[in-house]
Design a protein around this motif. Structure first.
Motif, PDB file in Angstrom:
ATOM      1  N   ILE A 153      -6.987  39.143  31.707  1.00 43.94           N
ATOM      2  CA  ILE A 153      -6.345  37.841  31.887  1.00 43.94           C
ATOM      3  C   ILE A 153      -5.953  37.253  30.533  1.00 43.94           C
ATOM      4  CG2 ILE A 153      -6.739  35.458  32.644  1.00 43.94           C
ATOM      5  CD1 ILE A 153      -8.532  36.645  34.850  1.00 43.94           C
ATOM      6  N   VAL A 154      -6.845  37.365  29.555  1.00 37.98           N
ATOM      7  CA  VAL A 154      -6.575  36.806  28.224  1.00 37.98           C
ATOM      8  C   VAL A 154      -5.402  37.516  27.560  1.00 37.98           C
ATOM      9  CG1 VAL A 154      -7.518  36.528  25.904  1.00 37.98           C
ATOM     10  CG2 VAL A 154      -8.923  35.935  27.886  1.00 37.98           C
ATOM     11  N   ASN A 155      -5.332  38.848  27.681  1.00 34.84           N
ATOM     12  CA  ASN A 155      -4.242  39.576  27.007  1.00 34.84           C
ATOM     13  C   ASN A 155      -2.947  39.611  27.824  1.00 34.84           C
ATOM     14  OD1 ASN A 155      -4.359  41.744  28.898  1.00 34.84           O
ATOM     15  ND2 ASN A 155      -5.851  42.869  27.669  1.00 34.84           N
ATOM     16  N   ALA A 206     -11.848  39.515  32.513  1.00 40.53           N
ATOM     17  CA  ALA A 206     -11.567  38.394  31.616  1.00 40.53           C
ATOM     18  C   ALA A 206     -10.585  38.798  30.519  1.00 40.53           C
ATOM     19  CB  ALA A 206     -12.870  37.883  31.005  1.00 40.53           C
ATOM     20  N   ARG A 207     -10.769  39.975  29.935  1.00 43.66           N
ATOM     21  CA  ARG A 207      -9.897  40.409  28.843  1.00 43.66           C
ATOM     22  C   ARG A 207      -8.484  40.722  29.344  1.00 43.66           C
ATOM     23  NH1 ARG A 207     -14.437  44.074  25.552  1.00 43.66           N
ATOM     24  NH2 ARG A 207     -15.555  42.245  24.707  1.00 43.66           N
ATOM     25  N   SER A 246     -14.892  30.330  31.200  1.00 45.19           N
ATOM     26  CA  SER A 246     -13.465  30.634  31.269  1.00 45.19           C
ATOM     27  C   SER A 246     -13.250  32.104  30.936  1.00 45.19           C
ATOM     28  CB  SER A 246     -12.713  29.775  30.262  1.00 45.19           C
ATOM     29  OG  SER A 246     -13.083  30.134  28.932  1.00 45.19           O
ATOM     30  N   PRO A 247     -12.060  32.649  31.248  1.00 47.34           N
ATOM     31  CA  PRO A 247     -11.763  34.029  30.827  1.00 47.34           C
ATOM     32  C   PRO A 247     -11.944  34.230  29.328  1.00 47.34           C
ATOM     33  CG  PRO A 247     -10.138  33.280  32.418  1.00 47.34           C
ATOM     34  CD  PRO A 247     -10.979  32.086  32.093  1.00 47.34           C
ATOM     35  N   LYS A 248     -11.526  33.260  28.548  1.00 46.92           N
ATOM     36  CA  LYS A 248     -11.640  33.381  27.091  1.00 46.92           C
ATOM     37  C   LYS A 248     -13.100  33.471  26.659  1.00 46.92           C
ATOM     38  CE  LYS A 248      -9.944  31.284  22.804  1.00 46.92           C
ATOM     39  NZ  LYS A 248      -9.170  30.155  22.214  1.00 46.92           N
ATOM     40  N   GLN A 249     -13.961  32.673  27.263  1.00 51.27           N
ATOM     41  CA  GLN A 249     -15.380  32.705  26.905  1.00 51.27           C
ATOM     42  C   GLN A 249     -16.009  34.040  27.271  1.00 51.27           C
ATOM     43  OE1 GLN A 249     -16.443  29.042  29.031  1.00 51.27           O
ATOM     44  NE2 GLN A 249     -17.145  28.141  27.109  1.00 51.27           N
ATOM     45  N   ALA A 305     -14.396  36.898  27.729  1.00 54.29           N
ATOM     46  CA  ALA A 305     -13.762  37.979  26.966  1.00 54.29           C
ATOM     47  C   ALA A 305     -14.362  38.110  25.571  1.00 54.29           C
ATOM     48  CB  ALA A 305     -12.261  37.728  26.863  1.00 54.29           C
ATOM     49  N   ALA A 306     -15.011  37.049  25.092  1.00 50.56           N
ATOM     50  CA  ALA A 306     -15.539  37.044  23.721  1.00 50.56           C
ATOM     51  C   ALA A 306     -16.924  37.655  23.600  1.00 50.56           C
ATOM     52  CB  ALA A 306     -15.557  35.601  23.197  1.00 50.56           C
TER      53      ALA A 306
END
Length: 354
Positions: free
Chosen positions: A226-228, A223-224, A194-197, A199-200
Protein backbone atom coordinates in the motif's frame (compact mmCIF):
# COMPACT_ATOMS: atom_id res chain seq x y z
CA UNK A 1 6.86 12.28 26.05
CA UNK A 2 3.21 11.28 26.17
CA UNK A 3 3.11 7.98 28.06
CA UNK A 4 0.76 5.30 26.73
CA UNK A 5 -1.28 3.80 29.51
CA UNK A 6 -4.43 1.99 30.44
CA UNK A 7 -7.44 4.28 31.00
CA UNK A 8 -8.04 2.72 34.40
CA UNK A 9 -4.81 4.31 35.58
CA UNK A 10 -5.97 7.81 34.67
CA UNK A 11 -9.72 8.16 34.97
CA UNK A 12 -10.78 5.49 37.45
CA UNK A 13 -11.33 8.16 40.11
CA UNK A 14 -12.89 10.73 37.81
CA UNK A 15 -16.54 11.43 38.71
CA UNK A 16 -17.69 11.06 35.07
CA UNK A 17 -15.85 7.92 34.05
CA UNK A 18 -15.05 4.43 35.23
CA UNK A 19 -12.31 2.29 33.70
CA UNK A 20 -14.88 0.39 31.60
CA UNK A 21 -16.18 3.53 29.93
CA UNK A 22 -13.17 4.59 27.86
CA UNK A 23 -10.83 3.01 25.27
CA UNK A 24 -8.34 0.33 26.24
CA UNK A 25 -5.25 2.32 25.24
CA UNK A 26 -5.05 6.11 25.29
CA UNK A 27 -2.42 8.69 26.21
CA UNK A 28 -2.39 10.73 29.39
CA UNK A 29 -3.37 13.79 27.35
CA UNK A 30 -6.28 11.97 25.71
CA UNK A 31 -7.44 10.67 29.07
CA UNK A 32 -7.64 14.23 30.37
CA UNK A 33 -9.49 15.30 27.23
CA UNK A 34 -12.01 12.47 27.57
CA UNK A 35 -13.01 13.85 30.96
CA UNK A 36 -14.06 17.12 29.31
CA UNK A 37 -15.94 15.87 26.26
CA UNK A 38 -18.70 18.42 26.75
CA UNK A 39 -16.23 21.26 26.09
CA UNK A 40 -15.14 19.90 22.70
CA UNK A 41 -16.64 19.51 19.22
CA UNK A 42 -20.24 18.32 19.08
CA UNK A 43 -22.18 17.35 15.96
CA UNK A 44 -24.88 14.98 14.69
CA UNK A 45 -25.28 12.31 12.01
CA UNK A 46 -28.80 11.52 10.75
CA UNK A 47 -29.77 7.83 10.72
CA UNK A 48 -32.76 5.80 9.43
CA UNK A 49 -35.86 5.71 11.63
CA UNK A 50 -35.32 2.06 12.58
CA UNK A 51 -31.62 2.49 13.38
CA UNK A 52 -30.37 1.20 16.73
CA UNK A 53 -26.82 2.16 17.73
CA UNK A 54 -26.42 -0.68 20.27
CA UNK A 55 -27.58 -3.22 17.69
CA UNK A 56 -25.41 -1.78 14.92
CA UNK A 57 -22.23 -1.57 16.99
CA UNK A 58 -22.62 -4.84 18.87
CA UNK A 59 -23.47 -6.93 15.82
CA UNK A 60 -20.04 -8.23 14.88
CA UNK A 61 -16.92 -9.22 16.80
CA UNK A 62 -14.90 -6.24 15.59
CA UNK A 63 -16.61 -4.07 18.22
CA UNK A 64 -14.64 -6.00 20.84
CA UNK A 65 -11.30 -5.41 19.11
CA UNK A 66 -9.09 -2.40 19.88
CA UNK A 67 -9.24 0.48 19.38
CA UNK A 68 -13.04 0.09 19.42
CA UNK A 69 -14.68 0.30 22.81
CA UNK A 70 -18.33 -0.19 23.76
CA UNK A 71 -19.57 0.73 27.22
CA UNK A 72 -22.50 -1.55 28.15
CA UNK A 73 -23.45 0.69 31.08
CA UNK A 74 -23.80 3.98 29.20
CA UNK A 75 -24.45 2.37 25.77
CA UNK A 76 -21.78 4.57 24.20
CA UNK A 77 -19.11 3.82 21.59
CA UNK A 78 -15.61 5.28 21.73
CA UNK A 79 -12.59 5.09 19.45
CA UNK A 80 -9.73 7.30 18.22
CA UNK A 81 -9.22 8.71 14.74
CA UNK A 82 -5.82 9.78 13.44
CA UNK A 83 -5.32 12.83 11.25
CA UNK A 84 -2.38 14.70 9.70
CA UNK A 85 0.81 15.19 11.74
CA UNK A 86 -0.17 12.27 14.00
CA UNK A 87 -2.97 14.30 15.55
CA UNK A 88 -5.53 12.01 17.19
CA UNK A 89 -9.11 12.76 18.17
CA UNK A 90 -11.06 10.39 20.38
CA UNK A 91 -14.77 10.33 19.56
CA UNK A 92 -17.69 9.34 21.73
CA UNK A 93 -20.82 8.18 19.92
CA UNK A 94 -24.33 7.98 21.37
CA UNK A 95 -27.82 7.85 19.91
CA UNK A 96 -30.19 10.70 20.56
CA UNK A 97 -33.54 9.41 21.81
CA UNK A 98 -36.90 11.11 21.92
CA UNK A 99 -36.17 13.35 18.94
CA UNK A 100 -38.30 13.92 15.86
CA UNK A 101 -35.28 13.26 13.63
CA UNK A 102 -33.31 10.08 14.48
CA UNK A 103 -29.63 10.96 14.81
CA UNK A 104 -26.32 10.05 16.35
CA UNK A 105 -24.50 12.44 18.64
CA UNK A 106 -20.73 12.69 18.19
CA UNK A 107 -18.42 14.35 20.70
CA UNK A 108 -14.66 14.75 20.21
CA UNK A 109 -11.86 14.93 22.75
CA UNK A 110 -10.48 18.12 21.19
CA UNK A 111 -11.90 20.88 19.00
CA UNK A 112 -12.18 19.50 15.46
CA UNK A 113 -11.70 21.32 12.16
CA UNK A 114 -14.46 21.21 9.51
CA UNK A 115 -12.37 18.78 7.43
CA UNK A 116 -11.83 16.52 10.44
CA UNK A 117 -15.57 16.49 11.14
CA UNK A 118 -16.22 15.50 7.51
CA UNK A 119 -13.67 12.69 7.82
CA UNK A 120 -15.22 11.42 11.08
CA UNK A 121 -18.71 11.47 9.58
CA UNK A 122 -17.55 9.54 6.50
CA UNK A 123 -15.71 7.00 8.67
CA UNK A 124 -18.71 6.45 10.94
CA UNK A 125 -21.05 6.09 7.97
CA UNK A 126 -18.75 3.38 6.62
CA UNK A 127 -18.45 1.63 9.98
CA UNK A 128 -22.22 1.61 10.53
CA UNK A 129 -23.10 0.97 6.85
CA UNK A 130 -25.48 3.91 6.83
CA UNK A 131 -25.49 4.02 3.03
CA UNK A 132 -26.79 0.46 2.72
CA UNK A 133 -30.44 -0.48 2.29
CA UNK A 134 -31.52 -3.71 4.02
CA UNK A 135 -35.17 -3.62 2.94
CA UNK A 136 -34.79 -6.60 0.60
CA UNK A 137 -32.95 -8.69 3.19
CA UNK A 138 -35.61 -7.90 5.80
CA UNK A 139 -38.34 -9.01 3.38
CA UNK A 140 -36.56 -12.39 3.18
CA UNK A 141 -35.90 -12.59 6.92
CA UNK A 142 -38.79 -11.13 8.99
CA UNK A 143 -37.17 -12.03 12.33
CA UNK A 144 -34.04 -10.07 11.39
CA UNK A 145 -36.32 -7.19 10.41
CA UNK A 146 -38.04 -7.21 13.80
CA UNK A 147 -34.67 -7.07 15.52
CA UNK A 148 -33.34 -4.35 13.18
CA UNK A 149 -30.52 -6.73 12.29
CA UNK A 150 -28.32 -6.23 9.23
CA UNK A 151 -25.88 -3.39 9.82
CA UNK A 152 -22.76 -5.29 10.87
CA UNK A 153 -19.96 -3.16 12.27
CA UNK A 154 -16.84 -2.76 10.17
CA UNK A 155 -13.74 -0.58 10.40
CA UNK A 156 -13.19 3.00 9.20
CA UNK A 157 -10.95 1.62 6.44
CA UNK A 158 -10.63 -1.52 4.35
CA UNK A 159 -7.00 -1.76 5.48
CA UNK A 160 -8.05 -2.16 9.11
CA UNK A 161 -10.72 -4.67 8.06
CA UNK A 162 -8.09 -6.78 6.29
CA UNK A 163 -5.65 -6.76 9.21
CA UNK A 164 -8.41 -7.58 11.69
CA UNK A 165 -9.57 -10.44 9.46
CA UNK A 166 -6.01 -11.81 9.30
CA UNK A 167 -5.88 -11.80 13.10
CA UNK A 168 -9.02 -13.96 13.27
CA UNK A 169 -7.58 -16.80 11.15
CA UNK A 170 -6.38 -20.04 12.78
CA UNK A 171 -6.48 -18.65 16.30
CA UNK A 172 -8.70 -18.52 19.38
CA UNK A 173 -10.80 -15.43 20.02
CA UNK A 174 -8.87 -14.38 23.16
CA UNK A 175 -5.66 -14.37 21.11
CA UNK A 176 -7.35 -12.29 18.40
CA UNK A 177 -8.26 -9.76 21.09
CA UNK A 178 -4.69 -9.75 22.38
CA UNK A 179 -3.15 -9.26 18.93
CA UNK A 180 -5.33 -6.24 18.22
CA UNK A 181 -4.68 -4.75 21.65
CA UNK A 182 -0.93 -5.02 21.05
CA UNK A 183 -1.13 -3.64 17.50
CA UNK A 184 -2.87 -0.55 18.87
CA UNK A 185 -0.63 -0.21 21.91
CA UNK A 186 2.78 -1.06 20.46
CA UNK A 187 2.56 0.10 16.84
CA UNK A 188 -0.41 2.46 16.50
CA UNK A 189 0.33 4.61 19.57
CA UNK A 190 -3.26 4.40 20.75
CA UNK A 191 -4.98 4.10 17.37
CA UNK A 192 -5.05 1.27 14.87
CA UNK A 193 -1.69 1.29 13.06
CA UNK A 194 -1.51 2.87 9.62
CA UNK A 195 0.11 1.16 6.61
CA UNK A 196 3.10 3.45 7.02
CA UNK A 197 3.56 2.48 10.68
CA UNK A 198 3.35 -1.24 9.93
CA UNK A 199 5.58 -0.96 6.87
CA UNK A 200 8.32 0.53 9.08
CA UNK A 201 8.68 -2.49 11.38
CA UNK A 202 10.43 -5.76 10.65
CA UNK A 203 8.80 -9.17 10.67
CA UNK A 204 10.68 -10.22 13.82
CA UNK A 205 9.74 -6.96 15.59
CA UNK A 206 6.07 -7.40 14.80
CA UNK A 207 6.12 -11.01 15.97
CA UNK A 208 7.79 -10.03 19.21
CA UNK A 209 5.75 -6.90 19.97
CA UNK A 210 2.28 -8.01 18.87
CA UNK A 211 2.38 -11.82 19.13
CA UNK A 212 0.98 -12.22 15.61
CA UNK A 213 3.18 -15.22 14.70
CA UNK A 214 3.27 -16.20 11.02
CA UNK A 215 0.83 -13.35 10.26
CA UNK A 216 3.64 -10.80 10.63
CA UNK A 217 4.96 -11.45 7.11
CA UNK A 218 1.48 -11.07 5.60
CA UNK A 219 0.68 -7.90 7.53
CA UNK A 220 3.97 -6.19 6.69
CA UNK A 221 3.83 -7.14 3.01
CA UNK A 222 0.29 -5.77 2.75
CA UNK A 223 1.31 -2.52 4.43
CA UNK A 224 4.39 -2.08 2.21
CA UNK A 225 2.40 -2.77 -0.97
CA UNK A 226 0.00 0.00 0.00
CA UNK A 227 2.81 2.41 0.90
CA UNK A 228 4.74 1.81 -2.34
CA UNK A 229 1.56 2.10 -4.42
CA UNK A 230 1.54 -1.42 -5.86
CA UNK A 231 -1.82 -2.12 -4.17
CA UNK A 232 -4.76 0.29 -4.31
CA UNK A 233 -7.44 -0.84 -1.89
CA UNK A 234 -9.93 1.75 -3.13
CA UNK A 235 -10.31 -0.31 -6.31
CA UNK A 236 -11.74 -3.15 -4.20
CA UNK A 237 -14.34 -0.86 -2.67
CA UNK A 238 -15.95 -0.07 -6.02
CA UNK A 239 -19.74 -0.59 -6.05
CA UNK A 240 -19.51 -1.70 -9.69
CA UNK A 241 -17.68 -4.93 -8.81
CA UNK A 242 -19.67 -8.13 -8.58
CA UNK A 243 -18.77 -10.75 -5.98
CA UNK A 244 -17.38 -12.98 -8.73
CA UNK A 245 -15.06 -10.12 -9.74
CA UNK A 246 -14.16 -9.09 -6.19
CA UNK A 247 -13.38 -12.49 -4.70
CA UNK A 248 -10.38 -13.36 -6.96
CA UNK A 249 -8.98 -9.86 -6.46
CA UNK A 250 -9.02 -10.43 -2.70
CA UNK A 251 -7.43 -13.87 -3.11
CA UNK A 252 -4.62 -12.22 -5.06
CA UNK A 253 -3.54 -10.31 -1.93
CA UNK A 254 -0.63 -12.10 -0.26
CA UNK A 255 -1.81 -14.08 2.75
CA UNK A 256 -5.53 -13.91 1.96
CA UNK A 257 -7.10 -17.37 1.60
CA UNK A 258 -10.66 -18.50 0.84
CA UNK A 259 -12.00 -17.86 4.35
CA UNK A 260 -10.47 -14.39 4.64
CA UNK A 261 -11.51 -13.44 1.09
CA UNK A 262 -15.11 -14.52 1.77
CA UNK A 263 -15.17 -12.56 5.02
CA UNK A 264 -13.79 -9.48 3.30
CA UNK A 265 -16.56 -9.79 0.71
CA UNK A 266 -19.20 -9.21 3.39
CA UNK A 267 -17.12 -6.37 4.84
CA UNK A 268 -17.38 -4.84 1.35
CA UNK A 269 -21.18 -5.35 1.32
CA UNK A 270 -21.17 -8.51 -0.81
CA UNK A 271 -23.23 -10.90 1.31
CA UNK A 272 -23.60 -13.86 -1.02
CA UNK A 273 -20.54 -15.77 0.22
CA UNK A 274 -20.31 -17.45 3.64
CA UNK A 275 -16.81 -17.60 5.15
CA UNK A 276 -16.92 -21.16 6.43
CA UNK A 277 -14.54 -22.21 9.19
CA UNK A 278 -14.54 -24.50 12.22
CA UNK A 279 -16.89 -22.15 14.07
CA UNK A 280 -19.39 -22.40 11.21
CA UNK A 281 -19.15 -26.19 11.43
CA UNK A 282 -19.60 -26.14 15.21
CA UNK A 283 -22.68 -23.97 15.08
CA UNK A 284 -24.36 -25.74 12.15
CA UNK A 285 -23.74 -29.24 13.53
CA UNK A 286 -24.99 -28.23 16.97
CA UNK A 287 -28.27 -26.82 15.67
CA UNK A 288 -28.90 -29.48 13.01
CA UNK A 289 -27.94 -32.48 15.13
CA UNK A 290 -25.04 -33.48 12.89
CA UNK A 291 -21.71 -35.07 13.69
CA UNK A 292 -18.68 -32.85 13.33
CA UNK A 293 -16.72 -33.69 10.14
CA UNK A 294 -13.36 -35.41 10.53
CA UNK A 295 -12.20 -35.92 6.94
CA UNK A 296 -11.82 -33.65 3.91
CA UNK A 297 -14.67 -35.49 2.21
CA UNK A 298 -17.05 -35.04 5.13
CA UNK A 299 -16.01 -31.38 5.49
CA UNK A 300 -16.84 -30.75 1.84
CA UNK A 301 -20.24 -32.42 2.25
CA UNK A 302 -21.00 -30.29 5.29
CA UNK A 303 -19.93 -27.10 3.52
CA UNK A 304 -22.37 -27.88 0.71
CA UNK A 305 -25.18 -28.43 3.22
CA UNK A 306 -24.43 -25.10 4.88
CA UNK A 307 -24.48 -23.22 1.58
CA UNK A 308 -27.69 -24.95 0.51
CA UNK A 309 -29.37 -24.16 3.82
CA UNK A 310 -28.84 -20.42 3.35
CA UNK A 311 -29.55 -20.29 -0.40
CA UNK A 312 -33.16 -19.08 0.11
CA UNK A 313 -31.75 -15.83 1.51
CA UNK A 314 -29.68 -15.01 -1.59
CA UNK A 315 -28.03 -12.61 -2.13
CA UNK A 316 -27.83 -12.17 1.66
CA UNK A 317 -26.68 -15.64 2.70
CA UNK A 318 -24.01 -14.28 5.02
CA UNK A 319 -26.41 -12.00 6.88
CA UNK A 320 -28.82 -14.90 7.46
CA UNK A 321 -25.98 -17.10 8.67
CA UNK A 322 -24.57 -14.39 10.92
CA UNK A 323 -28.00 -13.73 12.40
CA UNK A 324 -28.16 -17.38 13.48
CA UNK A 325 -24.61 -17.42 14.84
CA UNK A 326 -24.89 -14.10 16.69
CA UNK A 327 -28.24 -15.19 18.16
CA UNK A 328 -26.47 -18.31 19.44
CA UNK A 329 -23.87 -16.13 21.16
CA UNK A 330 -26.54 -13.93 22.74
CA UNK A 331 -28.49 -16.99 23.89
CA UNK A 332 -25.31 -18.40 25.40
CA UNK A 333 -24.93 -15.34 27.64
CA UNK A 334 -28.70 -14.86 27.99
CA UNK A 335 -28.51 -11.19 27.05
CA UNK A 336 -28.10 -9.02 23.94
CA UNK A 337 -24.53 -8.26 22.89
CA UNK A 338 -24.79 -4.59 23.83
CA UNK A 339 -25.19 -5.68 27.46
CA UNK A 340 -22.20 -8.05 27.52
CA UNK A 341 -19.74 -7.14 30.26
CA UNK A 342 -15.97 -6.80 29.66
CA UNK A 343 -15.17 -10.09 31.40
CA UNK A 344 -17.58 -11.93 29.05
CA UNK A 345 -16.06 -10.72 25.77
CA UNK A 346 -13.46 -13.48 25.42
CA UNK A 347 -15.90 -16.31 26.15
CA UNK A 348 -16.46 -17.34 22.55
CA UNK A 349 -14.34 -20.41 22.14
CA UNK A 350 -15.51 -23.80 20.93
CA UNK A 351 -15.03 -25.36 24.37
CA UNK A 352 -17.46 -22.84 25.89
CA UNK A 353 -20.09 -23.04 23.16
CA UNK A 354 -20.35 -26.74 22.32
Amino acid sequence: MNQMLSPAATLSNHPLYSSSQIPRYITQTEANQLATFSQRAFFHIPVPASFSLPRAICSYGFYILAPNHWNPITQTFTRPFRFAHNRTLVIQLTQKSQTTTPRLCVKTSQPATPLEIIHIKQALRRMLRLNEDFTRFHSLHPLAARKHFGRLLRSPSLFEDIIKTITTCNVTWPNTIRMNNLLVQKIGRGDFPSPKQLAAVTESELKHLCKVGYRAKRIIKLARCIVNGSLNLSELDSPTLTTDQLYPKLLAIHGIGPYAASNLCQLLAHYDRIPIDSETHRHFCKHHNLKRPTTHKSINRLDKKIRKHYTPYAPYQFLAYWFDLWQDYEDHLDKPAHDWQPHELDAFTASNLN
